[in-house]
Scaffold this motif. Structure first.
Motif, PDB file in Angstrom:
ATOM      1  N   GLU A 157       3.961  -2.202  10.563  1.00 47.84           N
ATOM      2  CA  GLU A 157       5.281  -1.775  11.058  1.00 47.84           C
ATOM      3  C   GLU A 157       5.824  -0.608  10.241  1.00 47.84           C
ATOM      4  O   GLU A 157       6.392   0.337  10.791  1.00 47.84           O
ATOM      5  N   ALA A 158       5.642  -0.686   8.925  1.00 43.47           N
ATOM      6  CA  ALA A 158       6.143   0.389   8.055  1.00 43.47           C
ATOM      7  C   ALA A 158       5.405   1.693   8.341  1.00 43.47           C
ATOM      8  O   ALA A 158       6.013   2.767   8.467  1.00 43.47           O
ATOM      9  N   LYS A 175       6.687   5.736   7.401  1.00 39.56           N
ATOM     10  CA  LYS A 175       7.239   5.604   6.056  1.00 39.56           C
ATOM     11  C   LYS A 175       6.134   5.617   4.997  1.00 39.56           C
ATOM     12  O   LYS A 175       5.115   4.935   5.173  1.00 39.56           O
ATOM     13  N   PRO A 176       6.332   6.342   3.901  1.00 39.76           N
ATOM     14  CA  PRO A 176       5.387   6.228   2.790  1.00 39.76           C
ATOM     15  C   PRO A 176       5.407   4.789   2.289  1.00 39.76           C
ATOM     16  O   PRO A 176       6.483   4.254   2.011  1.00 39.76           O
ATOM     17  N   THR A 177       4.229   4.179   2.236  1.00 42.53           N
ATOM     18  CA  THR A 177       4.165   2.734   1.995  1.00 42.53           C
ATOM     19  C   THR A 177       3.332   2.430   0.758  1.00 42.53           C
ATOM     20  O   THR A 177       2.241   2.975   0.582  1.00 42.53           O
ATOM     21  N   ILE A 178       3.876   1.542  -0.069  1.00 42.09           N
ATOM     22  CA  ILE A 178       3.189   1.068  -1.275  1.00 42.09           C
ATOM     23  C   ILE A 178       2.855  -0.402  -1.031  1.00 42.09           C
ATOM     24  O   ILE A 178       3.736  -1.175  -0.679  1.00 42.09           O
ATOM     25  N   ALA A 179       1.589  -0.782  -1.200  1.00 38.91           N
ATOM     26  CA  ALA A 179       1.255  -2.175  -0.896  1.00 38.91           C
ATOM     27  C   ALA A 179       0.178  -2.693  -1.825  1.00 38.91           C
ATOM     28  O   ALA A 179      -0.647  -1.928  -2.340  1.00 38.91           O
ATOM     29  N   GLY A 180       0.188  -4.007  -2.019  1.00 35.46           N
ATOM     30  CA  GLY A 180      -0.846  -4.665  -2.809  1.00 35.46           C
ATOM     31  C   GLY A 180      -2.184  -4.564  -2.092  1.00 35.46           C
ATOM     32  O   GLY A 180      -2.253  -4.679  -0.869  1.00 35.46           O
ATOM     33  N   ILE A 200      -5.377   3.484   3.325  1.00 35.09           N
ATOM     34  CA  ILE A 200      -6.456   4.181   2.634  1.00 35.09           C
ATOM     35  C   ILE A 200      -5.757   4.903   1.491  1.00 35.09           C
ATOM     36  O   ILE A 200      -4.904   5.773   1.728  1.00 35.09           O
ATOM     37  N   HIS A 201      -6.110   4.509   0.266  1.00 38.52           N
ATOM     38  CA  HIS A 201      -5.343   4.923  -0.910  1.00 38.52           C
ATOM     39  C   HIS A 201      -5.160   6.436  -0.965  1.00 38.52           C
ATOM     40  O   HIS A 201      -6.122   7.196  -0.903  1.00 38.52           O
ATOM     41  N   LYS A 202      -3.909   6.835  -1.070  1.00 37.95           N
ATOM     42  CA  LYS A 202      -3.481   8.234  -1.174  1.00 37.95           C
ATOM     43  C   LYS A 202      -3.675   9.035   0.112  1.00 37.95           C
ATOM     44  O   LYS A 202      -3.434  10.237   0.141  1.00 37.95           O
ATOM     45  N   LEU A 203      -4.146   8.381   1.169  1.00 40.76           N
ATOM     46  CA  LEU A 203      -4.299   9.092   2.446  1.00 40.76           C
ATOM     47  C   LEU A 203      -3.321   8.565   3.494  1.00 40.76           C
ATOM     48  O   LEU A 203      -2.669   9.336   4.183  1.00 40.76           O
ATOM     49  N   THR A 204      -3.258   7.227   3.623  1.00 40.51           N
ATOM     50  CA  THR A 204      -2.304   6.674   4.592  1.00 40.51           C
ATOM     51  C   THR A 204      -1.229   5.825   3.900  1.00 40.51           C
ATOM     52  O   THR A 204      -0.436   5.169   4.567  1.00 40.51           O
ATOM     53  N   GLY A 205      -1.232   5.805   2.593  1.00 40.67           N
ATOM     54  CA  GLY A 205      -0.279   5.022   1.808  1.00 40.67           C
ATOM     55  C   GLY A 205      -0.826   4.937   0.401  1.00 40.67           C
ATOM     56  O   GLY A 205      -1.785   5.643   0.069  1.00 40.67           O
ATOM     57  N   VAL A 206      -0.226   4.087  -0.432  1.00 41.35           N
ATOM     58  CA  VAL A 206      -0.801   3.889  -1.762  1.00 41.35           C
ATOM     59  C   VAL A 206      -0.968   2.400  -2.033  1.00 41.35           C
ATOM     60  O   VAL A 206      -0.126   1.590  -1.666  1.00 41.35           O
ATOM     61  N   GLY A 239       2.915   9.414   4.987  1.00 43.19           N
ATOM     62  CA  GLY A 239       3.670   8.731   6.044  1.00 43.19           C
ATOM     63  C   GLY A 239       3.193   9.153   7.425  1.00 43.19           C
ATOM     64  O   GLY A 239       2.993   8.321   8.315  1.00 43.19           O
ATOM     65  N   THR A 240       2.978  10.442   7.584  1.00 43.63           N
ATOM     66  CA  THR A 240       2.504  10.958   8.881  1.00 43.63           C
ATOM     67  C   THR A 240       1.111  10.422   9.194  1.00 43.63           C
ATOM     68  O   THR A 240       0.827   9.980  10.314  1.00 43.63           O
TER      69      THR A 240
END
Lengths: 223, 466
Positions: B370-371, B376-381, B391-397, B423-424
């Motif tokens: 959803e994020a 939205k730039p998303t940070i997740a475990g 995908i780290h540093k490509l679709t979020g961190v 985010g895009t």
């Protein structure tokens, strides 16, 4: 650049098709680079296809930094940037068969492990699960027999269709080219246009960017 | 202005509404829950709204493109008139029912006639299947003869009650798995759709269920890591979101602003948000600590929006722990919302500068989907199905610790161009792989493949090129 008579009816129409992929979970799994090497040797060819060709379609929106799943896993889960860079430099368009591509991947991993033996059995943070792609090819409403309508179809079809004709085509054609270049060269006599399209770099472009570049090159041939 | 003093909010149940207010569910006069910092929540969060009618396929054309809708029609052409039966154990509540509510009308609109049946059973059956569910997730359990008999008896009752003269029968999850015994009588293709993580099942329960599963023509899992070694083909269908649902549809900015005003969120300053149940596995306390570490360097607010505290004693305990960790910081906004507040959650996500999902354990993690869908730039475990999405540093961190989460909050807030780029890309990732329409496509592809349409072979050196 070459300038054909684009008003003339071309002999053989171009049928825009598209291919859709369904992901199947494979039997192989790797928790170390040694296991990756073994799995690369024994996995079915459609697994190699999934993790190199299909993954480009699934990640068509990324401009840089994503090449294939093996390179990505080597970096993100094995923390081996040298191997990751080497695997990422493999361009699927340099192969007209999966076996040649597989062999190159095996050689890269084998050579890396020979030079870095301590990396062979170090556990990855996440396993690599081999998958495979089942492909279904479908028609689209776009059929063309002249350059203008070719351009129209090119702009309207899905990015999966662009991937199908521009990237997967090599495996079908067994040539170092793609469906668009082949048709433009053979049916429209646009040899230079075809060659220019062949030089588009898919690894520094999104698939939408590839579509725009093809269209721009073909437009230039009309001038 | 305090929302309870705001006549615009209190008058939402009235007939005459502004266009913005008409998007807000109608009210029932029930007491409002209490904001952890003493601020009452708006009354509309206390009343479940009437669900809107499901959208039509053409409604998605503006999102995924007309050509993608045409692809669905092409795929469905050969399947036109075929009949599909979906079977699960509940008509309401839970992700499976929510997904079927959308999937069934979409397949039927494509003239692949799809019927959804729900199995029946007594309390004893659902106690057994609940225990099976937990055991398949690895919980300790003693499988008794009586539990097996109850499971088989209710499956047999349902088998006798239901018809299986469809072309495709899809059994969702373990509860109705023994219905496969009906397949002897008919030529249908049977598919087992497993929505749960089978990576570490209780061995006795799995050994009991496995002989049933092996009789299906195919199995479907939500992640590669959830699957088991089976002698039948196994497919990967990612869970998905509906871009036209209350939780995900586009919203007017005036509505977003109104929700922020109601909840006391200041949109002129950065907003870091985590949306999840008050559950320790979602690590809300860890998010509070990460926010506090980041706040030494950057100004921001933290919104923790979730539920589960009202009807779950453990959720209430976790909520208290979060409040204790938050202390008196007025920039931490904790919202315990009921499950029907999809529009409000949507608005909060859209107002956020960064979204966090610092889970310690996760299924697929649809809140991440959803994020990402909202760009939205998303940070997740890096747990469960989250690495399939980020995908780290490509679709979020991806992060692995409180400190890592704090650093990424600082980095994203001070590098807006990078934040915008991931985010895009995250939104495009969802558009390609995790939308309901992609799920419909996967089902159509599978039906065609199981109907005998051989997938196109990948040419090898031993084959001639097609």
């Amino acid at each position: 650049m070459n300038a054909p008579n684009t008003a003339r009816k071309l002999i053989k129409p171009f049928y825009f098709n598209t291919s859709e992929h369904l992901l199947r979970i494979g039997r192989e799994r790797a928790c170390t680079l040694n296991e990756l090497l073994h799995a690369l040797q024994v996995c079915p060819e459609d697994s190699i296809f999934q993790h190199t060709y299909s993954t480009l379609q699934e990640h068509h929106f990324i401009r840089q930094g994503f090449s294939n799943d093996f390179a990505h896993w080597s970096l993100s889960s094995c923390h081996e940037p040298i191997l990751a860079e080497q695997l990422a430099s493999v361009d699927v368009r340099e192969y007209t068969s999966i076996s040649g591509l597989r062999q190159h991947m095996i050689e890269l991993v084998r050579d890396f492990l020979a030079a870095h033996p301590r990396s062979a059995d170090r556990s990855a943070t996440e396993p690599f699960y081999f998958c495979a792609a089942d492909l279904v090819v479908l028609p689209t409403p776009f059929v063309t027999n002249n350059i203008e309508s070719f351009l129209e179809g090119l702009r309207k079809v899905t990015l999966h269709s662009i991937h199908h004709h521009f990237i997967e085509a090599r495996l079908r054609l067994r040539l170092m080219t793609n469906d668009f270049s082949e048709w433009l060269k053979e049916e429209a006599g646009l040899e230079q246009t075809a060659a220019a399209i062949d030089r588009i770099d898919i690894y520094t472009n999104t698939m939408e960017g590839v579509r725009r570049q093809i269209a721009r090159i073909v437009e230039q041939s009309l001038n | 202005m305090n929302p309870v003093d705001n006549p615009a909010i209190l008058s939402r149940s009235q007939e005459s509404r502004t266009p913005v207010e008409s998007k807000i569910p109608s009210l029932r006069p029930v007491p409002a829950p209490i904001h952890p910092h003493g601020r009452p929540l708006p009354k509309y969060v206390t009343t479940p709204p009437t669900p809107p009618p499901p959208p039509h396929l053409d409604d998605y054309a503006g999102i995924i493109g007309k050509q993608q809708i045409e692809t669905l029609h092409f795929l469905a052409e050969e399947l036109r008139g075929r009949r599909v039966k979906m079977v699960n154990s509940t008509a309401v509540g839970g992700g499976v029912a929510e997904m079927l509510n959308r999937l069934v009308p979409m397949l039927s609109e494509l003239e692949v006639h799809t019927q959804w049946d729900v199995i029946t059973g007594g309390n004893d059956f659902f106690e057994v299947t609940k225990a099976f569910h937990n055991a398949l997730h690895g919980a300790p359990y003693e499988l008794t003869r009586s539990a097996q008999d109850i499971f088989l008896m209710y499956n047999e009752q349902n088998r006798q009650r239901m018809n299986f003269d469809d072309d495709f029968v899809i059994i969702h999850d373990p509860q109705p798995a023994a219905l496969i015994r009906a397949r002897n009588d008919h030529a249908a293709k049977w598919i087992w759709r497993c929505h749960i993580d089978l990576s570490n099942p209780h061995p006795d329960v799995w050994q009991f269920l496995r002989p049933f599963i092996e009789q299906f023509d195919a199995a479907i899992f939500s992640s590669q890591s959830f699957a088991r070694q089976l002698p039948i083909p196994q497919y990967l269908f990612y869970p998905c979101i509906d871009p036209l649902s209350e939780k995900n549809k586009e919203l007017d900015d005036t509505f977003v602003q109104k929700i922020c005003d109601d909840f006391g969120i200041d949109r002129s300053r950065p907003i870091v948000t985590q949306v999840s149940r008050f559950d320790r596995l979602k690590d809300p306390v860890g998010v509070v600590h990460a926010y506090k570490l980041a706040k030494k360097y950057v100004d921001c607010q933290l919104v923790l929006a979730g539920g589960g505290a009202a009807d779950d004693p453990e959720g209430a305990a976790v909520l208290q722990e979060v409040k204790d960790a938050a202390g008196n910081d007025p920039d931490i906004i904790i919202l315990d919302l009921p499950p029907w507040c999809g529009l409000e959650i949507n608005a909060i996500q859209r107002a956020s500068t960064i979204i966090v999902q610092k889970s310690l354990r996760e299924g697929f993690g649809l809140t991440v989907t959803e994020a990402l869908w909202k760009g939205k730039p998303t940070i997740a475990g890096a747990v469960g199905g989250i690495p399939n999405q980020i995908i780290h540093k490509l679709t979020g961190v991806l992060v692995h610790s409180i400190e890592g989460c704090a650093f990424q909050i600082r980095y994203l807030l001070t590098h807006p161009e990078f934040a915008r780029r991931i985010g895009t890309a995250g939104r495009e990732h969802v558009k390609e792989n995790f939308l309901m329409t992609t799920n419909v496509k996967r089902w159509l592809l599978l039906f065609r493949i199981l109907s005998g349409q051989k997938p196109v072979p990948i040419p090898s050196d031993t084959q001639s090129a097609a």
